[in-house]
Each structure stands twice: as structure tokens, then as C-alpha cells.
Design a protein around this motif. Structure first.
Motif, PDB file in Angstrom:
ATOM      1  N   ASP A 172       5.525   3.606 -10.986  1.00  0.00           N
ATOM      2  CA  ASP A 172       5.418   4.960 -11.532  1.00  0.00           C
ATOM      3  C   ASP A 172       4.361   5.031 -12.630  1.00  0.00           C
ATOM      4  O   ASP A 172       3.571   5.982 -12.689  1.00  0.00           O
ATOM      5  N   LEU A 173       4.332   4.037 -13.517  1.00  0.00           N
ATOM      6  CA  LEU A 173       3.362   4.042 -14.611  1.00  0.00           C
ATOM      7  C   LEU A 173       1.934   3.878 -14.092  1.00  0.00           C
ATOM      8  O   LEU A 173       1.006   4.542 -14.577  1.00  0.00           O
ATOM      9  N   ILE A 174       1.745   2.998 -13.116  1.00  0.00           N
ATOM     10  CA  ILE A 174       0.414   2.845 -12.527  1.00  0.00           C
ATOM     11  C   ILE A 174      -0.029   4.148 -11.874  1.00  0.00           C
ATOM     12  O   ILE A 174      -1.177   4.587 -12.026  1.00  0.00           O
ATOM     13  N   ALA A 175       0.904   4.802 -11.154  1.00  0.00           N
ATOM     14  CA  ALA A 175       0.574   6.072 -10.516  1.00  0.00           C
ATOM     15  C   ALA A 175       0.246   7.145 -11.545  1.00  0.00           C
ATOM     16  O   ALA A 175      -0.688   7.939 -11.365  1.00  0.00           O
ATOM     17  N   LEU A 176       0.993   7.178 -12.642  1.00  0.00           N
ATOM     18  CA  LEU A 176       0.714   8.163 -13.697  1.00  0.00           C
ATOM     19  C   LEU A 176      -0.666   7.945 -14.298  1.00  0.00           C
ATOM     20  O   LEU A 176      -1.415   8.903 -14.535  1.00  0.00           O
ATOM     21  N   ARG A 233       0.819  -1.208   0.000  1.00  0.00           N
ATOM     22  CA  ARG A 233       0.000   0.000   0.000  1.00  0.00           C
ATOM     23  C   ARG A 233       0.860   1.268   0.000  1.00  0.00           C
ATOM     24  O   ARG A 233       0.623   2.203  -0.753  1.00  0.00           O
ATOM     25  N   ARG A 234       1.879   1.272   0.837  1.00  0.00           N
ATOM     26  CA  ARG A 234       2.677   2.494   0.962  1.00  0.00           C
ATOM     27  C   ARG A 234       3.454   2.806  -0.316  1.00  0.00           C
ATOM     28  O   ARG A 234       3.778   3.967  -0.577  1.00  0.00           O
ATOM     29  N   SER A 235       3.754   1.788  -1.125  1.00  0.00           N
ATOM     30  CA  SER A 235       4.528   2.031  -2.345  1.00  0.00           C
ATOM     31  C   SER A 235       3.741   2.841  -3.359  1.00  0.00           C
ATOM     32  O   SER A 235       4.329   3.564  -4.172  1.00  0.00           O
ATOM     33  N   LEU A 236       2.423   2.724  -3.347  1.00  0.00           N
ATOM     34  CA  LEU A 236       1.601   3.530  -4.253  1.00  0.00           C
ATOM     35  C   LEU A 236       1.135   4.814  -3.576  1.00  0.00           C
ATOM     36  O   LEU A 236       1.091   5.871  -4.207  1.00  0.00           O
TER      37      LEU A 236
END
Length: 319
Positions: free
Chosen positions: A187-191, A131-134
Motif C-alpha cells: 500500500d505504501l509503495i502504491a501511495l 506483478r499483480r499485487s501492485l
């Protein structure tokens, strides 16, 4: 990915129960109802990329529910991304519903109730991350769950394409490459999620999440520039330095510390990469924006408990 379960060879009356015992034991505690219990068929493969776990499930038609009764499990510290590779998967959470087709994906929070439905002969990739990574990239994700991420945006296309490659590449990368791929994947999922947030979510805590994501992206883009400073990063994200630091304070960070942490992480990746043994420690440090080797060595040791040269030596000993 390695096969960890298949209903092949199991008596028809026991297939579904065996399937559910594996899902509950290895992934998440759910309730489920198959469309046809005696005709139920399924196969489960598992793998990982760095600290991100992968599950690839092929199954007959199935309805799944995760209720408040299932909360308080280890999965509460995780977040799930579902993407069908064949068939469809319906997800419903926080009053939102998405019927996902191949190339589309959605975020689900196992801490909260949710429902799902797998179509007949579906094949669904589940990406399981801390969880914390996202949340360190986006902040709270409550407003993002249950929303379909499609290939209508460049961010969605990139993330979906990357996700689709994971099953075939899992287990083939060395540890350094896996760590790099993990970072790129998150990073791509977050973007992609951030793009959805831009268009559909109101400001407030979500506005802070957008700014946080922009700060991370701006730093990544300019990380190798030795002249990179906090004012430049804040300007690229469209905020003042003071406001940027106030937002990063939620993560107990500042712009300066975040820039340094990212540079140190990239240097460590390079030092542990067997393909970069021809590069000197100083070349790597200068390449990621450090201009003073004494300062670099001191900061590296403070972050990782060893000097850069020791890091490289340990990596060589590990093979």
C-alpha cells in the motif's frame, strides 16, 4: 536476512563469475560488467515478508543490462523496487533515468529492457513483488518505471522509511504479522508511486490507476464502519459509483465485492493472530464492519472454504 553468498574465500579470478551465477539462478537473468574484475567483491543476503522477497546486495562498482534477449523468464511476472542503503544505484528504463541515493527508490519492470549501475561499496535493497499485487492497486505500471521516488513528499518518506526497516525485521515476524506488513508495504509503495503519477503522468489509463488507488485507500480508511457503502467510497475517491465499478471491472471486481473481500481478509488475519485469541469470532466480525453473523459465516466460508471457527482452530494447531 540470511547470507546466501559472499565472494570472501573465492579466488579473485572466479569471484565475479560466481556472483553472476547466483544472481541469474536466484533472481534475474542479466548481463553485467564489473569496474575491476579481479578486485570484485560482493555479498548477498535474502529474506522475505509474506510473499514479498527481499535481496540485500553489497558490491563493488558494477554495470548491469537487461535486454530483450533476457525476456520470457519467470521474473517477467514480478516487479522490482530498488533502494540504496549506502552508495548509489542508477536505473534507466522506458527513456527515464534516475540516480538513486540512500532513502530514494525506483520501480523497475523486468519484463522490459533496463540498465543499472552500482557505485563502489554500494548496498542496495531490492524488493521483489508479484506483478499483480501492485497492478491491482495501480493498474499498468509502464509510466511509473525508472522514476525516482524521493523523500520530498510525505508518501515518499513513509515508504522509504518502511523499506529501510525491512532488512533488520525480516524473519522475526510470525506469519500473521508478515501478511499484515506485506499489505502495508504494498500500500505504501502504491501511495508513493501514485503521488508521482499525480504530478508527472497524464490521464488516460494512468488516470484510471489513480482512481483505483483512491478507491482502495478510501475503503481501507473506512473499513471498520458498518455503515460503509459503495456511494460513500466512490464519493471519497471523487467519482460516481458507476464509474468506480467500471474501473474495478478490470480486476473482475465491484465496489461491494471489494469492500467485502477486504473485510474478510482483515477478519481472517485477526482469527489467525495468536495475540487476538482473547477476542470472540463475533467481536472480530463486528469490529471489521459485519453486522450479521450468519451472513459473515456464509461469506467467510465461500471465500476460504471453511467457517471462521475452523480457521481459528487450524491456526492454533499450526502453533
Amino acid at each position: 536476512m540470511r547470507k546466501i553468498f559472499t565472494t570472501a574465500g573465492i579466488h579473485a579470478r572466479d569471484r565475479f563469475d560466481c556472483w553472476m551465477s547466483v544472481i541469474r539462478r536466484d533472481f534475474i537473468d542479466n548481463d553485467a560488467i564489473p569496474a575491476r574484475r579481479r578486485g570484485f567483491r560482493a555479498q548477498l543476503c535474502a529474506g522475505s515478508v509474506g510473499r514479498v522477497n527481499l535481496a540485500l546486495a553489497r558490491s563493488s562498482e558494477l554495470r548491469v543490462s537487461h535486454t530483450k534477449r533476457h525476456s520470457g523468464q519467470p521474473s517477467d511476472d514480478l516487479l522490482f523496487v530498488f533502494m540504496p542503503l549506502a552508495g548509489t544505484k542508477m536505473v534507466r528504463q522506458n527513456g527515464r533515468q534516475a540516480v538513486l541515493e540512500p532513502g530514494q527508490f525506483a520501480l523497475v519492470d523486468p519484463r522490459l529492457p533496463h540498465e543499472g549501475r552500482y557505485s563502489e561499496d554500494s548496498e542496495v535493497l531490492t524488493v521483489i513483488m508479484e506483478r499483480r499485487s501492485l497492478e491491482c492497486r495501480l493498474g499498468a505500471v509502464h509510466e511509473l518505471t525508472g522514476r525516482p521516488l524521493t523523500q520530498e513528499t510525505a508518501e515518499g518518506r513513509l515508504a522509504a522509511g518502511y523499506l529501510a526497516l525491512l532488512p533488520a525485521q525480516s524473519g522475526l515476524l510470525n506469519s500473521v504479522a508478515e501478511d499484515m506488513v506485506e499489505t502495508h508495504l504494498l500500500d505504501l509503495i502504491a501511495l508513493a508511486l501514485g503521488k508521482v503519477m499525480e504530478g508527472q503522468v497524464s490521464l488516460g489509463s494512468s488516470g484510471r490507476s489513480l482512481i483505483r488507488m483512491r478507491l482502495h485507500a478510501a475503503i481501507e480508511e473506512m473499513l471498520a464502519d458498518p455503515g460503509l457503502d459503495t456511494e460513500t467510497v466512490a464519493a471519497a475517491a471523487g467519482v460516481s459509483t458507476r464509474h468506480a465499478n467500471a474501473i474495478l471491472a478490470d480486476e473482475e471486481l465491484s465496489l461491494g465485492r471489494l469492500i467485502q473481500a477486504k473485510r474478510l481478509a482483515r477478519c481472517r488475519e485477526a482469527l489467525e493472530d495468536s495475540a487476538q485469541t482473547h477476542r470472540t469470532v463475533s467481536e472480530i466480525a463486528y469490529g471489521w464492519g459485519f453486522s450479521d453473523m450468519t451472513h459473515f459465516g456464509r461469506r467467510f466460508r465461500a471465500a476460504y472454504g471453511m467457517l471462521p471457527s475452523e480457521c481459528r482452530r487450524q491456526a492454533r494447531l499450526r502453533g
